[in-house]
Structure formats: structure tokens, C-alpha cells
Design a protein around this motif. Sequence first.
Motif, mmCIF file in Angstrom:
data_model
loop_
_atom_site.group_PDB
_atom_site.id
_atom_site.type_symbol
_atom_site.label_atom_id
_atom_site.label_comp_id
_atom_site.label_asym_id
_atom_site.label_seq_id
_atom_site.Cartn_x
_atom_site.Cartn_y
_atom_site.Cartn_z
ATOM 1 N N SER A 57 10.928 9.820 5.363
ATOM 2 C CA SER A 57 9.758 9.374 5.350
ATOM 3 C C SER A 57 9.521 8.413 4.343
ATOM 4 N N VAL A 58 9.251 7.158 4.748
ATOM 5 C CA VAL A 58 9.173 6.010 3.636
ATOM 6 C C VAL A 58 7.698 5.334 4.123
ATOM 7 N N SER A 59 6.483 5.540 3.060
ATOM 8 C CA SER A 59 5.205 4.826 3.521
ATOM 9 C C SER A 59 5.224 3.710 2.643
ATOM 10 N N ILE A 60 4.827 2.698 3.815
ATOM 11 C CA ILE A 60 4.834 1.035 2.994
ATOM 12 C C ILE A 60 3.191 1.038 3.211
ATOM 13 N N THR A 61 2.368 0.571 2.055
ATOM 14 C CA THR A 61 1.322 0.369 2.226
ATOM 15 C C THR A 61 0.764 -1.056 1.777
ATOM 16 N N ALA A 62 1.568 -1.757 1.119
ATOM 17 C CA ALA A 62 1.348 -2.939 0.676
ATOM 18 C C ALA A 62 1.299 -3.729 1.883
ATOM 19 N N LEU A 63 0.196 -4.604 1.827
ATOM 20 C CA LEU A 63 -0.260 -5.631 2.943
ATOM 21 C C LEU A 63 -0.070 -7.137 2.507
ATOM 22 N N HIS A 64 0.072 -7.962 3.719
ATOM 23 C CA HIS A 64 0.354 -9.457 3.320
ATOM 24 C C HIS A 64 -0.957 -9.984 3.946
ATOM 25 N N ALA A 65 -1.650 -10.699 3.200
ATOM 26 C CA ALA A 65 -2.825 -11.641 3.525
ATOM 27 C C ALA A 65 -2.338 -12.793 4.348
ATOM 28 N N PRO A 66 -2.305 -12.906 5.834
ATOM 29 C CA PRO A 66 -1.773 -14.114 6.164
ATOM 30 C C PRO A 66 -2.738 -15.459 6.014
ATOM 31 N N GLU A 67 -2.341 -16.328 6.164
ATOM 32 C CA GLU A 67 -2.878 -17.646 5.794
ATOM 33 C C GLU A 67 -2.879 -18.399 7.159
ATOM 34 N N GLU A 68 -4.187 -19.249 7.287
ATOM 35 C CA GLU A 68 -4.249 -20.006 8.663
ATOM 36 C C GLU A 68 -3.209 -21.179 8.660
ATOM 37 N N HIS A 69 -2.737 -21.269 9.664
ATOM 38 C CA HIS A 69 -1.687 -22.428 9.765
ATOM 39 C C HIS A 69 -2.376 -23.779 10.157
#
Length: 294
Positions: free
Chosen positions: A271-283
Motif C-alpha cells: 500500500s502506497v499513499s499519495i497525498t500530494a496534489l497538483h493545482a491545475p492552471e487554466e489553459h
Amino acid sequence: MSDDTPDTPEQPDKAADKAADKAADKAADKAARPAEAPQPEKPTPMPKPRTPNLALRRLKAGFKPSRGQAIVAVVLALVACVAVVQVRVNRADDGYQNARREDLIAILDGLGQNTRRLESEIADLEERKNSLSSSADKAQTAREQAEAQIRTLGILAGTMPAVGPGVRITLNDPQGKMTSSNLLDAIEELRDAGAEAIQINGTVRVVASTDFVDNAPGIGIDGQKVSSPYVIEAIGESHNLAEAANFPGGLVSEVTGPQVGGTAEVTELESVSITALHAPEEHRYARPAPSPTK
């Protein structure tokens, strides 16, 4: 004539003396008589007791029903109700028995029409129910598919956390020789092996638009600087990911070789927990294309 006149007694004084003498005599007589004893008061007569009217009591007792009489009255009332209902049923039966053939046929036709009308209404209601059930099932299925697609796209875009089996790769670069190209090659090898979600040092989520630049000592990832040790966590089939990292000429060979002179440790995890999130930018330029018409 002589000037001397004889003295005449005064009449009023004599009358007053007589009245005073009489009053004194009366007072003396009253004092001499003994005082009369007070007359005792007459006692108040007691009311005569009323004799009970035996006839009235017997009459009242006769009008008060006993428990047995009440039960008998209830039973008689039920019998009367049953008799009335039976008489009405018999009259109705007699009415059908005495009815003419044409009347009976008309009654049967009316019953048949009512039956057909009710069957038609039942069929309509069944059709509506099936239609609503089908629509509800379709809507529920579409909703579930949309939610699943949102979760999948969220994981790919890095906007949702993820958990699953995978690997943890720890890269040590004591001499600071590791470049952004080395780290980018490691990410590409993991993607080729089927990695579905990747994060570095628990703070940077790697997505399709992630950029890597040299920022010694360290590496800049999406504008955020990270430094050794570099901890890469990836979700996917753990064995395939580990084999891709340990493949000759791959990530481990490159980091431990003379070019970098570092160390690499690959650990398979359930089990690997990935919690970092990417903040998407508007195209700025790209827009969704319209759906093709059929």
C-alpha cells in the motif's frame, strides 16, 4: 284700705313636690320586691327522621341491570344485526334470481367493461413503473460511470489523492551530481512500467505537465525545489515497477554509476499513499471540442 296684702302659696311648687313623692314611693316599692328570675328559652325541636320509601328503592333497583343482563343485551343486539344483514343479502339474491335474462346480460356486460377498464389501467401503471425504473437505472448507471470517470481523471490529473500497491525508491546524491535529466528518466521508466500516480518527497505530484529543471544543489520541480535524498513513490503493479527500476542500464544503474556516484534503494509495498496534489492552471488556448453529432 291697707297696703299689706296676704301671702298666697305658689301652686307649681306643690305639684312638683307631689310628683317627686310618688316617684320616690315607686322606687322604694320596686326595691323592696324580689327580682324576677329570667324565663328559660324553649328548646328547638329536633327534625323527625325521614322514613325511606321502600317502593321507590325497589323501583330503582329494578332499573339497574346486572352483569348477566348486560351480556344478554349485547348478545341480542348482535343477533339482531346478523339477522338484518342476512335479510338484506337474501333480498339481493332474490333480486338477481327474479331478474330477467336481459337484465342479467346487461349486468354482466357492465362488469366485463369495468374489468377491462381496470386491466387497462393496471397495464398503463405497469408500463409507467417499468419506464420509471428503467430511467432511474439508466440515470443511476450514468451517474456511477460519471463518478468513476471523475475519479480516474482526478488521479491522472493529480487533483485527487490515491492509494494502492506500488514501490518506494530512495535516491541518495551525496555529491550533488544528480541532474533533472536523471530524475526525468526515472519518472519515464516508471510510467512505461505502468505507474498510475507518482509523487516526489511527499510534496510534489508528478503529472503530464510537470517540468524538471536543474537548481543545484537540488532539482526544481514545478517551481518547487527538492533535494537529496529523493524519495519517489509510485502506485502500480509493484513487481513491474521494481523490475523497471532495477533493469540494467536503468535508474539504479545510472544513479549508482560513476556519473552520479549515489545510492538507490527500491522497496515493494502493498500500500502506497499519495497525498500530494497538483493545482491545475487554466489553459490559455485549449478549449473542449464540441461533441460530434450523429
